[in-house]
Design a protein around this motif. Sequence first.
Motif, mmCIF file in Angstrom:
data_model
loop_
_atom_site.group_PDB
_atom_site.id
_atom_site.type_symbol
_atom_site.label_atom_id
_atom_site.label_comp_id
_atom_site.label_asym_id
_atom_site.label_seq_id
_atom_site.Cartn_x
_atom_site.Cartn_y
_atom_site.Cartn_z
ATOM 1 N N SER A 717 0.849 -1.197 0.000
ATOM 2 C CA SER A 717 0.000 0.000 0.000
ATOM 3 C C SER A 717 0.880 1.240 0.000
ATOM 4 O O SER A 717 2.105 1.147 0.171
ATOM 5 N N VAL A 718 0.243 2.421 -0.152
ATOM 6 C CA VAL A 718 0.999 3.674 -0.143
ATOM 7 C C VAL A 718 1.722 3.841 1.182
ATOM 8 O O VAL A 718 2.892 4.229 1.242
ATOM 9 N N LEU A 725 10.417 3.151 2.098
ATOM 10 C CA LEU A 725 11.340 4.135 1.519
ATOM 11 C C LEU A 725 11.731 5.230 2.514
ATOM 12 O O LEU A 725 12.526 6.120 2.150
ATOM 13 N N HIS A 726 11.130 5.176 3.724
ATOM 14 C CA HIS A 726 11.390 6.210 4.733
ATOM 15 C C HIS A 726 10.992 7.595 4.215
ATOM 16 O O HIS A 726 11.744 8.567 4.352
ATOM 17 N N GLN A 727 9.845 7.652 3.584
ATOM 18 C CA GLN A 727 9.311 8.903 3.055
ATOM 19 C C GLN A 727 7.892 9.089 3.586
ATOM 20 O O GLN A 727 7.228 8.133 3.988
ATOM 21 N N VAL A 728 7.438 10.339 3.531
ATOM 22 C CA VAL A 728 6.061 10.607 3.963
ATOM 23 C C VAL A 728 5.120 10.168 2.863
ATOM 24 O O VAL A 728 5.495 10.094 1.677
ATOM 25 N N ASN A 734 2.853 11.719 -4.674
ATOM 26 C CA ASN A 734 3.312 12.569 -5.783
ATOM 27 C C ASN A 734 4.188 11.772 -6.766
ATOM 28 O O ASN A 734 4.077 11.929 -7.992
ATOM 29 N N ARG A 735 5.039 10.912 -6.226
ATOM 30 C CA ARG A 735 5.903 10.105 -7.091
ATOM 31 C C ARG A 735 5.079 9.111 -7.912
ATOM 32 O O ARG A 735 5.387 8.862 -9.083
ATOM 33 N N LEU A 736 4.022 8.560 -7.285
ATOM 34 C CA LEU A 736 3.158 7.629 -8.018
ATOM 35 C C LEU A 736 2.414 8.338 -9.140
ATOM 36 O O LEU A 736 2.271 7.799 -10.246
ATOM 37 N N SER A 737 1.971 9.540 -8.891
ATOM 38 C CA SER A 737 1.260 10.299 -9.935
ATOM 39 C C SER A 737 2.188 10.551 -11.123
ATOM 40 O O SER A 737 1.790 10.429 -12.291
#
Length: 763
Positions: A717-718, A725-728, A734-737
Motif C-alpha cells: 500500500s501507499v 522508503l522512509h518517506q512521507v 506525488n511520485r506515483l502520480s
Amino acid sequence: MSSTAEGEPQDPRLSLGDFIVELEASGAGPADTDLCRRLWTECAGRARFAEAVLRAAAAAGVSVDPESSVFADWVVELCPRLSLALGSGDTVAASVLAQLSAVSETTAVRALTAVADYLLGGIGIHDPEGVLIRLLSSGILTRFEDSARGTLLQVPTLIAAKLRHDLRAEVGAAPVVADLLEVLIEHMESAGMVEPELLGDVLLLARHGGHWSQLLRVCEAVGIPMFLLTPRTACTVLRVLPVKARVGRPGLEFFGTLAEDITADAADDTPARIRTAVVRHTGSGVLRSRLPGKLGDSEPNVEAEEEARPGEKSVDVIGTVRQLIGLADAGRHDEAAEMGIRAAAKMRSVRARSVVRLLTAIALHHAAEPRRALSVLNEIEGPARAGHVDGDFLLPAIIAWTALIAAVSGDHERADAHLAESDAPSGIRRAASEVEPAVAHSDSPPTVIIDELVTPPLRIASALRALDRLDLERAGAEFDALSAYPEMRTLWVYLPFIARISAVLSVEAESGLLFVNDDAERFRDAGVLSEAEKDLIALGRSTVFIALGQLRWAEIERERLSPSCDARIVLDVRSKLVAGRNDEAISCADTWFYHHSLSPRSRAELAAIRAAAKLRSGDEDAARSDFSTAVSLSTWVSSLLPLALLPLIDRDRLIDLNSDARAWAEAAAEFSDSFDSPAALIARLRTIGSVSVDVATMPQLSAGEAQLIDLLGCGLSVAEIANELHQVTGTVKNRLSALYRRFGVSSRAEVLSRARSLGYLTP
C-alpha cells in the motif's frame, strides 16, 4: 625348429617344369596345368610338400584350393613335418613371418629383430635384411604390389599354414606369438597409420592365443575404426568373447557388445554392410548407453593401476572417456579438462591420447578457454591426419571443433580454413560461400562414426561465419539442418542465438521478431550449461530486446551475463543509443574502447555505435571518422555484424557520409566471396535489419522509479511503500502520480499491467 632335422629329407625349391614332372612321377600330380601352377606358387616350389597336400585332399574327398587359408589350415594337419632347404635361422624367420598375412618390409624387419630369440636360444637375428633376401630367393617369401600400401611381403598360403602348425607343435615355442603381438601392438600404439591386413593378423593371433590383455591394447590403439579397416575380422574376433576375457576389462566389454550388435544388425558379413552398421550403432547419442559404469562416477584411479602393473604407463581408455562425458554432462568442464590432460599423458596409444585430448579441447571450449582448446586441437591434428581412416570421426571432429572454436573466439582465418577443407558427411567440403544452400541442408545419413562430434560443430561454425558475411540464406540452411539433428547436447544453445540474430537482420515486422524470440525457447535440450553457454543465451535475448526497444528486458538479460563477458559493455552502450542517451553512449564507448578486456569484435561494435551517437548529436565529422574506423575494424575481424546491428536509419546516414571512403574497398576485398564490389556490399547493408528501432518509445525509468514499480508489484500500500522508503505518504503519492503520467495511465492496476508488458516487472 630345424629344417635339417636328422632323418628328415629336405624339400628344395624346384622350377615349375620340374615341379610338375615330380608330381606326375609321384602319381599324385593333377593333369590340370593351371592347378599345378597355383600349387607351385602356394607351396613355394616344394614338390614333396605339394604331393602331401594332394594326397591329404584326395583322402578327405575335398577339392584342392591352394589359395584358400581355410583349406590350407585344414590340410596341413594331415601332412608330415615340413623340412625346407634352409638354415635353422631362416626357417625360424619364416615361421615368424608366417603368422602374418602380408607385411611391409619395415614391419618384417621389426618383427624379426625382436621375436626370434625364443627359437634361437637368445642369439636373435642380427641381419634381418639379409634373411629377407634369402627367403625371397628361396620362394618362402614373395613380393606383390598393393595399390594403397605399396610393395608387401607374403609367405605363400600353404607354406605359411604349415609353418604355423609346426610352430604351435614345437615345445617351448608358445612365447613367440605373445612376443610378436607385443612388438606389433607397440608399433600400432606409436604409428600414425594402421595396416588393415596387419591389424587383422594381430586380432586373430590375440584371440586364438587367448591373449586378452593384448587384445584390449589393440582395441584401444585402433579404436572403433578397426571395424572400418577390417570389418569381418574385427566382428569375428570380438563378438561372443568368453567371460574371462571381459571380467575386469571394461574396454573389451564395450567393444565386444558393439561387435555383437553390429553383426546382428548387418544383413550379411560383407564389409560394406558391416561398415554401414558400425556408423548406425555409433550414431547420435548411441555410444553413451554402451559406456561401462555410470556416467559421472569418480575418476579412475590411475595410480592404483600403475601399482598393479609396475613400469607401465597405462590408464583405462574407455573408463576415461566415460568420466569425461559424465563431467561434461554435469557442467564440470574445468574438471574434465584437467582430468583429460592428466589421463592423456599416461596413455600408450597415439589414437587413445588424441581422442582424450579432443574431449579435453571440447571441455576447454565450454570452460571459455578457447586459446588452450585450439592449442590442444592443433597438436593432435597432425597425427590424426597421418593415420586417418575413411569413415573415422577423429580428424573430421578435430577440423569441426577447430572451426567452431575459432569462429566463436574471433580467429576467422583458422575457422574459414578448416571449414574449407572439411570432409564431414554433411556435405560441407568447401568454403561456405562456395557451397549452394541446398547442398548445405543435406538429408543424407552420416557416413562417419560418432557423427555427433562432427556435424553439429561444423554446421554451427558455418552458420556463424555465414552471419558474419550477412549470408542469411546460408545461415538459414545450416540452422534448418541443425534443427533436425537428433542429438545436440549443450550445443543447442547456438540454435536460439543463430535464430535471433538472423531474425534481427531479416524480419520486417516487430511481430515476426517477437515470434522468433519466443519460438527459440523450444530448442532447450540436455546437459548443464556452462557460464559461456549461458552468456550466449542472454546475449541473443538482449540483442532482440534492444532491437524491439524493450530496454528493461534487455537490461535484465544483460545482468545475467558473466562479469568477464565483454558483451555486457557493448549491450549497455547499444541500449544507451536506443534510449536516446547519446552523450552517455559516447562517454561509455570512449571509456571502454581501448580497455584490454575488450575483444577486437566488440571494439568494432563500439566504434559503430559511437559513430551513430555522434551523428545524432550533430557532429558529422566525428561520426564520419568513427564509422570509417568501424568499417575497417569490421573488415579486420571479418564480420559485418558490427555495422549491420546498427538501427537502419543511423546506418543509412552513416553510409551516405562515408560512401566514398577507401575502407569500403578493403571490406569488399575481405568479403569478396559474398560481394563482387563495394557497391554490392553497401547495398546489402542498406537493406537488412529494418525492424530494429532507432529510439525506444517506452519510458526509460530511473533507479528510484524502477524501485517504486517493484514495490507496487509486491502489492504494498501507499503507507507501506512510504515506510519502506522512509518517506512521507504525500511524497510517495506525488511520485506515483508522476509514474502514472510516465506510463500514460491513471491507476495502480493500469501501471502494473503496462510495466509488466514492457518488462519492468518479471514473474
